[in-house]
Design an enzyme around this catalytic site. Structure first.
Site, PDB file in Angstrom:
ATOM      1  CG  ASP A  33       1.968   2.607   3.848  1.00  0.00           C
ATOM      2  OD1 ASP A  33       2.954   3.116   3.274  1.00  0.00           O
ATOM      3  OD2 ASP A  33       1.563   1.459   3.618  1.00  0.00           O
ATOM      4  CG  HIS A  63       5.583   5.436   2.231  1.00  0.00           C
ATOM      5  ND1 HIS A  63       4.871   4.576   1.426  1.00  0.00           N
ATOM      6  CD2 HIS A  63       5.833   6.541   1.477  1.00  0.00           C
ATOM      7  CE1 HIS A  63       4.699   5.140   0.238  1.00  0.00           C
ATOM      8  NE2 HIS A  63       5.271   6.328   0.249  1.00  0.00           N
ATOM      9  N   GLY A 160      -1.749   5.637  -1.669  1.00  0.00           N
ATOM     10  CA  GLY A 160      -3.025   5.938  -1.039  1.00  0.00           C
ATOM     11  C   GLY A 160      -3.770   4.748  -0.495  1.00  0.00           C
ATOM     12  N   GLY A 163      -3.676  -3.057  -1.892  1.00  0.00           N
ATOM     13  CA  GLY A 163      -4.488  -3.968  -2.701  1.00  0.00           C
ATOM     14  C   GLY A 163      -4.627  -3.610  -4.166  1.00  0.00           C
ATOM     15  CG  ASP A 189       5.080   0.795  -0.780  1.00  0.00           C
ATOM     16  OD1 ASP A 189       4.346  -0.196  -0.600  1.00  0.00           O
ATOM     17  OD2 ASP A 189       4.921   1.881  -0.170  1.00  0.00           O
ATOM     18  N   GLY A 190       3.916  -1.340  -3.355  1.00  0.00           N
ATOM     19  CA  GLY A 190       2.633  -1.296  -4.047  1.00  0.00           C
ATOM     20  C   GLY A 190       2.494  -2.416  -5.048  1.00  0.00           C
ATOM     21  N   GLY A 211       1.943  -5.182   1.413  1.00  0.00           N
ATOM     22  CA  GLY A 211       0.841  -4.967   2.352  1.00  0.00           C
ATOM     23  C   GLY A 211      -0.140  -6.119   2.304  1.00  0.00           C
ATOM     24  CB  SER A 212      -3.054  -6.811   0.094  1.00  0.00           C
ATOM     25  OG  SER A 212      -2.371  -6.551  -1.106  1.00  0.00           O
TER      26      SER A 212
END
Ligand code: DX5
Ligand code: ZN
Length: 230
Positions: A33, A63, A160, A163, A189-190, A211-212
């Site tokens: 990212d 990204h 941005g 989590g 994503d996210g 991610g998290s």
């Protein structure tokens, strides 16, 4: 095939390297990212020229959550990445014209750029282009471009930070895009977690970025396996 890709947000190069090493044995791709503090409030590490210093077999996608991605596109393309993802919303003036220009540029790199991180000298891999859409952006805005893209990334959260919770209203958007194109890579994503990954795949996504769910787990290997098994 379903692909699980760890998302790395790094403040500095050392952190990036460390996170790549952490997931390296368990995946084929990594998602980096990149934020500029303008398109999104935060900023991250962003030195395409240094990326080659990381000797890894992983394929890398970046990204780009940055304004005016065309400006630094050359540097990213030369960095030895396998896929570059830009945000449709970051193209402010004449977005269609800009996306055309970007598509042309990436296409021209296709047969020139080997993946240096693989240390393959003779074979040359195609470089791929993806376009990311924020949760509010209808996918139909890029309908005319879909056939020229390797991938469409549908954000499950506002870009941005890591989590945040996945926004369920994205599910019908995934479904509709899958109905429109059976072969397109649809990346989400996210907010991707073991609890919701099945739903997201059933809606039609085939590439899941987390991610998290991976980096905040106690055991990275188990976290990746858990996402794969759902
Ligand atoms: C969000 C980033 C994502 C994020 C994913 O702006 O693009 O890649 O790091 O993190 P999680 O999986 O924690 O939402
Ligand atoms: Zn991302």
């Amino acid at each position: 095939m379903i692909e699980i890709i760890p998302a790395i947000i790094a403040e500095e190069f050392r952190e990036l390297k460390k996170k790549i090493r952490l997931v390296e044995p368990y995946v084929d791709w990594v998602h980096i990212d990149i934020m500029d503090g303008k398109f999104v409030p935060h900023s991250t590490w962003s030195e395409p020229k240094k990326l080659k210093d990381i000797n890894t077999n992983l394929k890398i996608e970046t990204h780009l959550m940055i304004l005016d991605p065309f400006k630094t596109l050359d540097d990213w393309l030369r960095a030895g990445i396998s896929r570059v993802i830009i945000h449709w919303e970051s193209l402010k003036l004449n977005p269609e014209g800009q996306l055309k220009k970007i598509t042309e540029k990436v296409k021209n790199y296709k047969f020139q750029i080997p993946e240096p991180q693989r240390r393959v000298k003779k074979r040359i891999y195609p470089l791929r282009l993806g376009v990311a859409l924020n949760p509010e952006t209808p996918w139909q805005e890029i309908k005319a471009f879909v056939k020229n893209l390797d991938l469409v990334l549908l954000m499950g959260v506002n870009p941005g930070r890591s989590g945040q919770s996945f926004r369920e209203e994205i599910l019908p958007k995934i479904k509709a895009l899958r109905e429109f194109s059976a072969n397109l890579n649809i990346e989400v994503d996210g907010g991707v977690k073991p609890e919701n990954i099945r739903k997201i795949i059933e809606a039609g996504a085939n590439i899941l970025v987390a991610g998290s769910a991976i980096f905040e787990a106690r055991n990275v290997k188990m976290a990746v396996e858990e996402l794969r098994q759902r």
